[in-house]
Design an enzyme around this catalytic site. Structure first.
Site, PDB file in Angstrom:
ATOM      1  N   ILE A  35      -4.466 151.563  19.402  1.00  0.00           N
ATOM      2  CA  ILE A  35      -5.369 151.363  18.254  1.00  0.00           C
ATOM      3  C   ILE A  35      -5.014 152.325  17.126  1.00  0.00           C
ATOM      4  O   ILE A  35      -5.861 152.751  16.350  1.00  0.00           O
ATOM      5  CB  ILE A  35      -6.849 151.498  18.680  1.00  0.00           C
ATOM      6  CG1 ILE A  35      -7.152 152.882  19.255  1.00  0.00           C
ATOM      7  CG2 ILE A  35      -7.193 150.439  19.734  1.00  0.00           C
ATOM      8  CD1 ILE A  35      -8.657 153.123  19.465  1.00  0.00           C
ATOM      9  N   THR A  56      -3.187 154.998  17.973  1.00  0.00           N
ATOM     10  CA  THR A  56      -3.178 156.272  18.678  1.00  0.00           C
ATOM     11  C   THR A  56      -1.786 156.725  19.101  1.00  0.00           C
ATOM     12  O   THR A  56      -1.572 157.906  19.321  1.00  0.00           O
ATOM     13  CB  THR A  56      -4.045 156.129  19.932  1.00  0.00           C
ATOM     14  OG1 THR A  56      -3.786 154.835  20.506  1.00  0.00           O
ATOM     15  CG2 THR A  56      -5.514 156.183  19.591  1.00  0.00           C
ATOM     16  N   ARG A 115      -1.058 168.669  29.354  1.00  0.00           N
ATOM     17  CA  ARG A 115       0.265 168.362  28.806  1.00  0.00           C
ATOM     18  C   ARG A 115       0.118 167.466  27.574  1.00  0.00           C
ATOM     19  O   ARG A 115      -0.634 166.483  27.593  1.00  0.00           O
ATOM     20  CB  ARG A 115       1.114 167.627  29.844  1.00  0.00           C
ATOM     21  CG  ARG A 115       2.558 167.377  29.375  1.00  0.00           C
ATOM     22  CD  ARG A 115       3.279 166.363  30.267  1.00  0.00           C
ATOM     23  NE  ARG A 115       3.213 166.724  31.677  1.00  0.00           N
ATOM     24  CZ  ARG A 115       4.052 167.574  32.274  1.00  0.00           C
ATOM     25  NH1 ARG A 115       5.041 168.113  31.599  1.00  0.00           N
ATOM     26  NH2 ARG A 115       3.904 167.843  33.563  1.00  0.00           N
ATOM     27  N   ILE A 116       0.815 167.823  26.535  1.00  0.00           N
ATOM     28  CA  ILE A 116       0.854 166.987  25.340  1.00  0.00           C
ATOM     29  C   ILE A 116       2.011 166.002  25.515  1.00  0.00           C
ATOM     30  O   ILE A 116       3.159 166.387  25.703  1.00  0.00           O
ATOM     31  CB  ILE A 116       1.054 167.860  24.081  1.00  0.00           C
ATOM     32  CG1 ILE A 116      -0.120 168.852  23.933  1.00  0.00           C
ATOM     33  CG2 ILE A 116       1.186 166.987  22.831  1.00  0.00           C
ATOM     34  CD1 ILE A 116      -1.498 168.227  23.863  1.00  0.00           C
ATOM     35  N   LEU A 117       1.701 164.717  25.469  1.00  0.00           N
ATOM     36  CA  LEU A 117       2.703 163.699  25.803  1.00  0.00           C
ATOM     37  C   LEU A 117       3.653 163.428  24.641  1.00  0.00           C
ATOM     38  O   LEU A 117       4.813 163.080  24.854  1.00  0.00           O
ATOM     39  CB  LEU A 117       1.996 162.409  26.232  1.00  0.00           C
ATOM     40  CG  LEU A 117       1.112 162.579  27.485  1.00  0.00           C
ATOM     41  CD1 LEU A 117       0.230 161.360  27.685  1.00  0.00           C
ATOM     42  CD2 LEU A 117       1.969 162.831  28.724  1.00  0.00           C
ATOM     43  N   THR A 169       2.264 162.316  17.806  1.00  0.00           N
ATOM     44  CA  THR A 169       1.098 161.430  17.824  1.00  0.00           C
ATOM     45  C   THR A 169      -0.159 162.210  18.234  1.00  0.00           C
ATOM     46  O   THR A 169      -1.259 161.907  17.770  1.00  0.00           O
ATOM     47  CB  THR A 169       1.314 160.226  18.762  1.00  0.00           C
ATOM     48  OG1 THR A 169       1.648 160.683  20.063  1.00  0.00           O
ATOM     49  CG2 THR A 169       2.428 159.332  18.242  1.00  0.00           C
ATOM     50  N   GLN A 198      -3.601 162.508  16.107  1.00  0.00           N
ATOM     51  CA  GLN A 198      -4.945 162.286  16.646  1.00  0.00           C
ATOM     52  C   GLN A 198      -5.882 163.409  16.223  1.00  0.00           C
ATOM     53  O   GLN A 198      -7.028 163.170  15.848  1.00  0.00           O
ATOM     54  CB  GLN A 198      -4.887 162.222  18.175  1.00  0.00           C
ATOM     55  CG  GLN A 198      -4.354 160.910  18.701  1.00  0.00           C
ATOM     56  CD  GLN A 198      -5.334 159.801  18.428  1.00  0.00           C
ATOM     57  OE1 GLN A 198      -6.412 159.757  18.981  1.00  0.00           O
ATOM     58  NE2 GLN A 198      -4.969 158.912  17.532  1.00  0.00           N
ATOM     59  N   GLY A 228      -7.480 164.275  27.822  1.00  0.00           N
ATOM     60  CA  GLY A 228      -7.727 163.448  26.641  1.00  0.00           C
ATOM     61  C   GLY A 228      -7.686 164.251  25.354  1.00  0.00           C
ATOM     62  O   GLY A 228      -8.048 165.423  25.312  1.00  0.00           O
ATOM     63  N   GLU A 234     -10.450 162.384  20.908  1.00  0.00           N
ATOM     64  CA  GLU A 234     -11.753 162.705  20.329  1.00  0.00           C
ATOM     65  C   GLU A 234     -11.993 164.204  20.212  1.00  0.00           C
ATOM     66  O   GLU A 234     -13.028 164.640  19.713  1.00  0.00           O
ATOM     67  CB  GLU A 234     -12.859 162.081  21.202  1.00  0.00           C
ATOM     68  CG  GLU A 234     -12.771 160.556  21.244  1.00  0.00           C
ATOM     69  CD  GLU A 234     -13.574 159.962  22.386  1.00  0.00           C
ATOM     70  OE1 GLU A 234     -13.450 160.474  23.514  1.00  0.00           O
ATOM     71  OE2 GLU A 234     -14.308 159.003  22.164  1.00  0.00           O
TER      72      GLU A 234
END
Lengths: 741, 324
Positions: free
Chosen positions: A479, A481, A625-627, A631, A635, A699, A702
């Site tokens: 969306i 993201t 972990r930051i994937l 991006t 976010q 996550g 948000e």
């Protein structure tokens, strides 16, 4: 023949393939896979599919609040050139959108529940003809005389929500007594207004039935796997007869979690006409008849010892919703675990109003709950004479203060420390209203950020083909993201493929069912399913190589082991297909899981007019972990921008006389625009969470909004000495407290 | 949008003879047509007429073609040098894209941004005379405190027109009978009274062809706009000010206000309170008193009264170099 690799998160997973793999693409700030398609207009959004014989639908909203339709006069509309029909269905049209993850949506529109409820659809050979005709439809009605439209007048009649997934009331110890006993206390009330997600792409559906009775809906939805169930239920058909396609979604922020009125209207009209129907909600209808974040009134009570140890926390919230909906904005969600305090009371009650549905909007709970909690923490810190960061550190809980379980990972203190250094917190003047630059009063503020981490059931299929390329298929959505990119990175990292060699297909319920995008659980849930599928393929490759999987290295499209380097395509045979399947398990109860961060903001407040302008912001985040560093940063930037709107401009206003939305377009519902958004900085801390999922990621979608607005409001206080607890902080609320000219 | 006839005018004379609604940039009219708040039977496209020039007159003033885009007008070196209040007002309005399309003539004729005017599900005397005013007793945060009537409390949304009012611009028109009119901007707009649907003195089919600015005024110029967000928000209050000080006394003052009334607001009493006075907070306060003497708040817009007072005083300080 595919294999399935299923995992239930009952135990921690200490070792991650993402740490031992060597492709080196996980976490890298790689560009979006679909970026070129989006910037060139080649990414097809729901309303953009070119479908033959399409009829154009325009929705008609009820021009009154609560009441009963006595008749729909569509003769004039139907007689206009190009108009095909006016369709309604008093039983099947959606009353409101479905809540996210709900089994079904409320249906029935004869008894209108709120102003603007969608009650009919006009169909024509062109959009223009349909839009004209829609304005000629007359909805005869009897307005109810018991409409409830005024929150202020009715808030005394709040009621406890029915039992749901999130407990509405929690109590531990004795808050009242602790408040009486403590040397330093705070008892303050904050209010936040209704808000609209205002995604750039409005809600849109194209419904096409084929001869076998199969419905394909091109829609703009966040959770197709669940939406397809809601749509089938609404239409009274089997789930197997409905397919939702949502390959690209132009933002959702919660407003597209559940199906919205246009989907069912388009499907019913398409059935009635025997041809495909497109229905796009007008921007005003998105405001009127989708979903809002509830307004809230939040009383915060804090009690502390003289040296700053919290002894009690109360967070009591009034939210609002329709009479039959028990969703409440869970403002206390982070309050449950943020700070240590023995005595606790966290309650949510609903004021029943005949306004449009309230439901999930980005970071439901934390987004507005932390405005109150973190504002109150700032106030009490000042009362105690303790630096706000120090005050939070003093109350850092060793364990979850209610459940008594450990945190899975928690780097709040480090986020605050790193942020303080980067931002120059030591230059803050603790005495408010003392820094002035010309007409501008300047101040800085901070707030903690937290967003609960969740895992949802999710499945994905990964195929390694004889060409050596991999394909990921899942009905997960992107969306905006970055899902396309991170799922490609996860599969590529585990399988030893460059990102360009991984094709990612999303947003189609013909694919395995994923969690969908919501609650910041999309990356962790769908990402893990891809990880598991790739892990299974890896084992097959090891078998094909005749080596133990631990002895295998996969890199750049080759398997390396045993002094051999073999192209993956050769090992794939006819192709290797694997399904990855993740389910939440005991880890979510045994550990309290959340992402954390710290926001810092510098604002200028005009000493003449009270206008507030954010000058700079920094967010420091730890989310496992930051994937993909790019991006993920985007976010957070988006979340912080939401925070600016929450703090300063966004206010969805209901007319208390009839519940009608007053500012229902983007000219008067003020989202922050470029000129309102200064340089925003984002820093990530290195972290792993072995309890969250095998990727050790939490996550992030948000986290950026949670607490951001509070940092701004705290900065406004630091700048002016004016404490505004009534969001948004528009100039009229500041004006009174400003110094004489 | 209702079906309408469309024609393109080849000359101003042909445009007024065509007898329809004129469309230039369409930045406001098209939105209103989609919502069927405006439902013209026929549109006469004037956008290709030769009215997009800015010319110096012999008397030292400027004649601005009605089709000069807001962006061009704001960027014109003669405007920046002689009428900075106008350039700043233009740049304070709308967004870059809108300013590229919006015309000088059209900007003067913008309709109000009252929430209820835009919403056909509500009563509005301006949209449908005789139905009532939903804003009175409703949500009126952005609406007027001056020049209102019991029938309408809408504001005029333009920034440009506020500066032009302070500059004493003249609006030049061509009537359908071929006559030309020169209308002082102070005479151009009408108060709502019991006919809020009539917003100005233009006759049916009358076309604005030019706006004339007099010789650049003496003194300091300022445009200050107070708004809810930094871009693309209409003024809560705005001040266009031109003040000259000679021998320690205010020699001339022109002050116009946006966001307060149904027209770009100017009140001779405000200027009378200033002229001949030494610049001082006392004089500025007297000017604010004069401006707000008859101001009436309607609930959620009450704050505009103190806001205007503060904004005016701060603007006058800046214009005269008086510090707090």
């Amino acid at each position: 023949m595919s294999t399935t690799n299923a995992l239930k998160m009952d135990k921690p997973v200490p070792d991650s393939l993402l740490d031992t793999s060597t492709q080196g693409i996980i976490g890298k700030p790689l560009d979006r896979k679909e970026g070129p398609l989006k910037v060139s207009g080649a990414a097809t959004y729901a309303a953009e599919y070119q479908i033959e014989n399409l009829a154009y639908g325009v929705l008609v909203g009820a021009p009154f609040g609560k009441g009963k339709i006595t008749g729909i006069d569509s003769d004039v509309a139907k007689a206009l050139p190009g108009v095909i029909d006016v369709v309604t269905d008093f039983d099947k049209f959606l009353t409101t959108p479905a809540q996210g993850l709900a089994p079904k949506a409320p249906q029935g529109v004869e008894n209108v529940q709120y102003f603007g409820e969608i009650v009919a659809i006009v169909l024509a050979e062109s959009f223009e003809a349909a839009r004209d005709a829609a304005q000629q439809v007359v909805i005869n009605h009897e307005a109810a005389d018991d409409g409830r439209y005024d929150f202020e007048a009715l808030k005394g009649e709040a009621e406890k929500p029915a039992k749901g997934d999130i407990p509405s009331h929690f109590s531990q110890g004795d808050l009242d007594k602790a408040m009486t006993d403590a040397p330093v206390t705070l008892d303050v009330t904050f209010t936040t207004p209704s808000q609209n997600s205002a995604a750039m792409e409005p809600h849109a559906s194209i419904a096409t039935w084929d001869d076998s009775g199969m419905l394909t809906l091109h829609g703009s939805y966040q959770m197709p796997g669940n939406d397809v169930e809601q749509l089938a239920a609404a239409l009274g058909v089997s789930k197997s007869k409905v397919r939702i396609v949502a390959r690209y979604v132009g933002g959702g922020f919660g407003s597209k979690l559940g199906i919205a009125p246009e989907s069912v209207a388009a499907a019913l009209a398409a059935k009635a006409l025997g041809r495909p129907v497109k229905a796009v909600m007008a921007r005003q209808q998105v405001f009127d008849a989708t979903v809002r974040r509830s307004n809230t009134e939040q009383r915060i009570r804090l009690a502390a010892t003289a040296d700053g140890k919290l002894t009690a926390m109360g967070h009591e919230t009034l939210t609002s919703n329709l009479p039959d909906d028990d969703y409440f904005e869970p403002t206390g969600q982070a309050t449950h675990f943020m700070y240590a305090a023995e005595n606790r009371e966290i309650n949510h009650d609903i004021v029943r109003l005949d306004w449009l549905l309230s439901g999930s909007m980005r970071a439901p709970g934390e987004a507005v709950g932390m405005l109150a909690l973190e504002g109150a923490m700032d106030e009490l810190a000042e009362k105690l004479g303790i630096d706000p960061i120090e005050f939070r550190k003093i109350n850092e809980p060793e364990m979850d203060p209610e459940k008594g379980v450990p945190h899975s990972s928690r780097e709040l203190v480090r986020c605050m420390d790193v942020g303080a250094t980067s931002f120059g917190w030591d230059k803050r003047n603790a005495t408010p209203g003392t820094r002035r630059e010309g007409e501008w009063l300047v101040g800085i503020g901070m707030a903690a950020a937290a967003r609960a981490n969740m895992l949802q059931p999710s499945e994905a299929r990964v195929t390694l083909s004889a060409t050596g390329r991999a394909t990921v298929e899942t009905d997960m959505t992107d969306i905006g993201t970055g899902t396309y990119t991170i799922l490609g990175q996860i599969a590529g990292e585990v399988l030893g493929l460059p990102l360009e060699h991984v094709d990612v297909e999303l947003g189609d319920t013909n694919f395995p069912t994923a969690a969908g995008s919501g609650g910041s659980f999309g990356a962790g849930s769908s990402g893990t399913s891809v990880y598991l599928a790739a892990e299974a393929i890896r084992e097959k490759i090891a078998k094909a190589m005749g080596v133990d999987v631990d002895a295998l290295t996969l890199k750049d499209g080759h398997a390396v082991a045993d002094n051999r380097r073999v192209p993956l395509g050769e090992l794939a045979g006819e192709g290797i297909v694997a399904i990855g399947s993740i389910k939440p398990g005991k880890q979510e109860k045994e550990k309290t899981q959340s992402s954390y961060g710290a926001h810092f903001a510098e604002v200028g407040v005009n000493a003449v007019t009270g206008e507030v302008r954010v000058r700079r912001m920094l967010g420091v985040f730890a989310a496992g972990r930051i994937l993909n560093a790019k991006t993920a940063r985007s976010q957070c930037l988006g979340g912080m921008t939401f925070g600016i709107g929450t703090a300063l401009t966004e206010d969805l206003i209901h007319d208390p006389r009839n519940g009608k939305l007053v500012n229902r377009d983007l000219a008067e519902y003020h989202l922050p625009v470029n000129a309102d958004v200064p340089q925003l900085e984002v820093e990530f801390l290195e972290e792993r969470d072995i309890h969250a999922n095998p990727m050790h990621a939490k996550g992030i979608g948000e986290l950026g909004i949670s607490g951001a607005g509070a940092a701004i409001a705290n900065a406004v206080y630091n700048a002016t000495g004016i404490r505004v607890r009534d969001y948004p902080l528009t100039l009229d609320k500041i004006l009174e407290g400003l110094p004489e000219l | 949008m209702k079906t309408f006839a469309y024609s393109r005018a080849e000359s101003p004379e042909a445009a007024v003879a065509a007898g329809g609604r004129f469309i230039a940039g369409g930045t406001n009219l098209l939105d209103l047509m989609k919502l069927q708040i405006e439902t013209p039977e026929s549109l006469v496209d004037i956008s290709r007429l030769d009215l997009a020039k800015i010319e110096e007159r012999e008397d030292g003033g400027l004649t601005i073609g009605a089709l000069v885009p807001n962006s061009d007008l704001a960027a014109d070196p003669r405007v920046i040098a002689g009428y900075p209040v106008l350039s700043r007002a233009l740049l304070a309005g709308a967004s870059g894209q809108l300013r590229n399309k919006a015309s000088t003539g059209g900007n003067l004729l913008q309709r109000t941004r009252c929430y209820y005017f835009y919403d056909k599900a509500t009563a509005c005397n301006k949209r449908e005379p005789g139905t009532g005013c939903s804003a009175i007793g409703g949500v009126n945060r952005i609406l007027a405190i001056l020049g209102t009537s019991e029938h309408c409390i809408a504001t005029h949304p333009s920034d440009m027109a506020v500066a032009m009012r302070a500059l004493d611009a003249t609006i030049v028109t061509l009537k359908s009978d071929g006559d030309r009119r020169r209308i002082a901007i102070g005479e151009f707009y009408r108060l709502p009274g019991d006919t809020p649907q009539i917003e100005n003195v233009l006759e049916a089919g009358e076309l604005i062809t030019h706006v004339e600015l007099p010789t650049p005024p003496k003194g300091e110029q300022l445009y200050r706009k107070v708004r809810d967000r930094a871009s693309y928000a209409f003024a809560l209050v705005s001040v266009a000010g031109i003040v000259s000080v000679e021998d320690g006394k205010i020699a001339s003052a022109a002050l116009a206000f946006g966001g307060l009334g149904p027209m770009p607001w100017r009140d001779p009493a405000v200027e009378a309170a200033l002229i001949g006075q030494a610049p001082s907070d006392a004089a500025f306060a007297a000017a604010a008193d004069a401006l707000l003497k008859d101001a009436k708040g309607y609930g959620t817009n009450d704050f505009k009264i103190p806001l205007t007072r503060r904004t005016l005083i701060a603007s006058l300080r800046e214009l005269t170099g008086v510090s707090a």
